[in-house]
Motif scaffolding. Structure first.
Motif, PDB file in Angstrom:
ATOM      1  N   ALA A   1     -63.927  -3.059  31.471  1.00 51.06           N
ATOM      2  CA  ALA A   1     -62.802  -2.912  29.994  1.00 51.06           C
ATOM      3  C   ALA A   1     -62.330  -1.685  29.549  1.00 51.06           C
ATOM      4  CB  ALA A   1     -62.228  -4.425  29.471  1.00 51.06           C
TER       5      ALA A   1
ATOM      6  N   ASN B   1     -60.092  -0.924  25.964  1.00 56.63           N
ATOM      7  CA  ASN B   1     -58.739  -1.395  25.070  1.00 56.63           C
ATOM      8  C   ASN B   1     -58.026  -2.479  25.807  1.00 56.63           C
ATOM      9  OD1 ASN B   1     -58.509   0.087  23.433  1.00 56.63           O
ATOM     10  ND2 ASN B   1     -57.794   2.374  24.188  1.00 56.63           N
ATOM     11  N   GLY B   2     -59.062  -3.694  26.053  1.00 60.21           N
ATOM     12  CA  GLY B   2     -58.055  -5.356  26.423  1.00 60.21           C
ATOM     13  C   GLY B   2     -57.962  -5.418  27.918  1.00 60.21           C
ATOM     14  N   ARG B   3     -58.498  -4.397  28.127  1.00 64.46           N
ATOM     15  CA  ARG B   3     -57.347  -4.057  29.704  1.00 64.46           C
ATOM     16  C   ARG B   3     -58.268  -3.742  31.096  1.00 64.46           C
ATOM     17  NH1 ARG B   3     -52.098  -4.083  30.556  1.00 64.46           N
ATOM     18  NH2 ARG B   3     -50.403  -4.567  28.275  1.00 64.46           N
TER      19      ARG B   3
ATOM     20  N   ALA C   1     -54.686  -7.311  32.029  1.00 58.52           N
ATOM     21  CA  ALA C   1     -55.127  -7.719  30.533  1.00 58.52           C
ATOM     22  C   ALA C   1     -56.324  -8.283  30.971  1.00 58.52           C
ATOM     23  CB  ALA C   1     -54.707  -8.544  30.370  1.00 58.52           C
ATOM     24  N   CYS C   2     -58.061  -7.861  30.290  1.00 58.30           N
ATOM     25  CA  CYS C   2     -58.630  -7.951  31.032  1.00 58.30           C
ATOM     26  C   CYS C   2     -59.208  -9.614  30.208  1.00 58.30           C
ATOM     27  CB  CYS C   2     -60.266  -7.400  30.453  1.00 58.30           C
ATOM     28  SG  CYS C   2     -61.623  -7.637  31.311  1.00 58.30           S
ATOM     29  N   ASP C   3     -58.777  -9.919  31.151  1.00 59.17           N
ATOM     30  CA  ASP C   3     -59.337 -12.066  31.053  1.00 59.17           C
ATOM     31  C   ASP C   3     -59.798 -12.013  31.969  1.00 59.17           C
ATOM     32  OD1 ASP C   3     -57.062 -11.216  28.888  1.00 59.17           O
ATOM     33  OD2 ASP C   3     -55.675 -13.125  29.818  1.00 59.17           O
TER      34      ASP C   3
ATOM     35  N   ALA D   1     -58.569 -10.744  26.571  1.00 63.19           N
ATOM     36  CA  ALA D   1     -58.491  -9.356  26.525  1.00 63.19           C
ATOM     37  C   ALA D   1     -59.474  -8.695  25.654  1.00 63.19           C
ATOM     38  CB  ALA D   1     -57.569  -8.703  24.963  1.00 63.19           C
ATOM     39  N   GLY D   2     -60.632  -8.185  26.884  1.00 66.57           N
ATOM     40  CA  GLY D   2     -61.513  -7.743  27.037  1.00 66.57           C
ATOM     41  C   GLY D   2     -62.859  -8.060  26.450  1.00 66.57           C
ATOM     42  N   ASN D   3     -62.948  -9.434  25.008  1.00 66.38           N
ATOM     43  CA  ASN D   3     -63.934  -9.727  24.593  1.00 66.38           C
ATOM     44  C   ASN D   3     -64.172 -10.742  25.175  1.00 66.38           C
ATOM     45  OD1 ASN D   3     -63.617  -7.904  22.377  1.00 66.38           O
ATOM     46  ND2 ASN D   3     -61.320  -8.695  22.284  1.00 66.38           N
TER      47      ASN D   3
END
Ligand code: DI6
Ligand code: FE
Length: 409
Positions: free
Chosen positions: A36, A38-40, A375-377, A404-406
């Protein structure tokens, strides 16, 4: 050689159900990796395909766990006050949902409770429900209004819905459902209430940016196809997409109506016929299946899943979380029911809470699959095979949720 930017986070040693393809199947990648930035999602593929020398600020080993896209609950009425347990007890004793509604109970009893509730009280009650969904790997939730039924109270519900997305690490999508039931002050005049929705409520709500879409309840106890059609035309005039509660209790040709208006989805659909399914297939309207409401109402007729397959209709699965027909805060249980009660395959169910649910919200470009740029969900599951995600009733195999990457848990 140009310096490669490190990933913010990198997950290794996972099996991935990417949902990347439009066709059937889960798009499985064994021994995969996800990076990931920036959240993607900046990388997704077999671990062996990671660029040589790839680095990350944080690296997590998943030891053979499975990763799916973060789950999407694409149809909820999650913002409400009070409960309707007493009505359920009446139904258990033989009363039926439509009779209770005609006698002023049902949706209208929730309208009373919502009108009496403060924004803070609504938010607190809804957040508790949202937290149950997040604990099961949900990263996107749709929330409808429809228990206010006047401009101030509909706005109140939609503001609360928006605030849920600010209070938690979740994507919150809102839907204006003014045409849900006829409020008592309308004195039985359904057409006048539809006028008010089209000329006053909808424009004000659209101008305030409170709704991402517009929904209606097309049913004998609610609104006719003609009345819903007027709401849809007004929504389109304001640039808002539409969706519909269709054919839940009777066949009112709601599926065909939704398709004719290019709806993102038609939802419930227990009584939809072949022609309705065909129209949805041609229009690309997603069928949102809500087995929790079917179960709680002890319905006998399941939605026409075989017809949806025949006509290439995408099927999503959702909780319908609401105080009346689906007091349900478990998407995993809804998934189990979609398989057990409606006969969806395991792959259809998993696609139904990811890729197809994203499509039902018009968000397929940003969520619902593990693909570069989305999105990195993520939902990370402690299972040996995807079917175990929703096989055991009351068991939640979620290992971690990523929004979102977190990592959020
Ligand atoms: N159908 C449903 O299942 C929800 N709305 C609708 O039109 C819930 C209605 C309710 O509160 O009983
Ligand atoms: Fe609903």
């Amino acid at each position: 050689m140009a310096e490669r930017r490190p990933f913010d986070r990198l997950w290794l040693g996972a099996h991935l159900a990417t949902m990347a393809e439009a066709g059937p199947g889960l798009g499985v990648i064994q021994d995969g990796a996800i990076g990931a930035i920036n959240g993607r999602i900046a990388f997704v593929g077999p671990e062996t395909a990671l660029p040589h020398g790839a680095s990350a600020h944080e690296t997590m080993r998943l030891d053979g766990r499975w990763v799916t896209p973060g789950l999407i609950d694409c149809h909820t009425h999650i913002v409400y006050a009070g409960n309707r347990a007493a009505e359920w007890e009446m139904r258990l004793g033989g009363a039926n949902y439509e009779d209770i509604a005609r006698a002023g109970g049902g949706i209208l009893s929730s309208v009373q409770a919502v009108r009496a509730a403060s924004e803070e009280a609504l938010r607190a009650q809804a957040l508790a429900r949202v937290d149950r969904l997040l604990a099961e790997g949900v990263t996107t939730i749709e929330a409808k209004s429809g228990y206010g039924l006047d401009l101030d109270n509909e706005r109140k519900l939609l503001r609360v819905a928006r605030s849920l997305g600010a209070a938690r690490a979740v994507r919150l999508v809102t839907t204006f459902l003014g045409a849900h039931a006829l409020p008592p002050e309308a004195c039985g005049d359904r057409d006048a209430f539809i006028d008010e929705i089209c000329t006053t409520m909808l424009p004000a709500i659209a101008a305030a940016g409170l709704a991402d879409a517009v929904d209606g309840f097309c049913e004998g106890i609610a609104f006719s196809p003609g009345q819903i059609g007027r709401v849809f035309d007004a929504a389109h005039g304001l640039g808002l997409p539409v969706k519909l509660h269709a054919d839940q209790l009777t066949n009112g040709s709601g599926a065909a109506l939704a398709a004719r208006h290019g709806a993102l989805s038609a939802d419930h659909l227990e009584y939809t016929d072949e022609a309705g399914a065909a129209a949805m297939g041609a229009a690309g309207t997603v069928a949102v299946l809500l087995p929790g409401a079917f179960y709680m109402l002890r319905e006998r007729q399941a939605p026409p899943v075989a017809a949806f397959r025949r006509h290439g209709v995408g099927m999503a699965v959702s909780t319908d979380c609401n105080p009346g027909t689906a007091p349900l805060v478990s998407l995993l249980l809804a998934m189990n029911m979609a398989a057990t009660l409606f006969g969806l395959t395991v792959d259809e169910v998993l696609r139904g809470v990811t890729r197809e649910a994203a499509r039902a919200l018009g968000l397929l470009d940003s969520v619902g699959s593990l693909e570069v740029g989305r999105a990195c969900d993520l939902a990370i599951w402690s299972v040996q095979h995807p079917v175990e995600i929703f096989h055991t009733l009351g068991h939640n195999p979620l290992f971690a949720r990523v929004f979102a990457g977190n990592v959020t848990d």
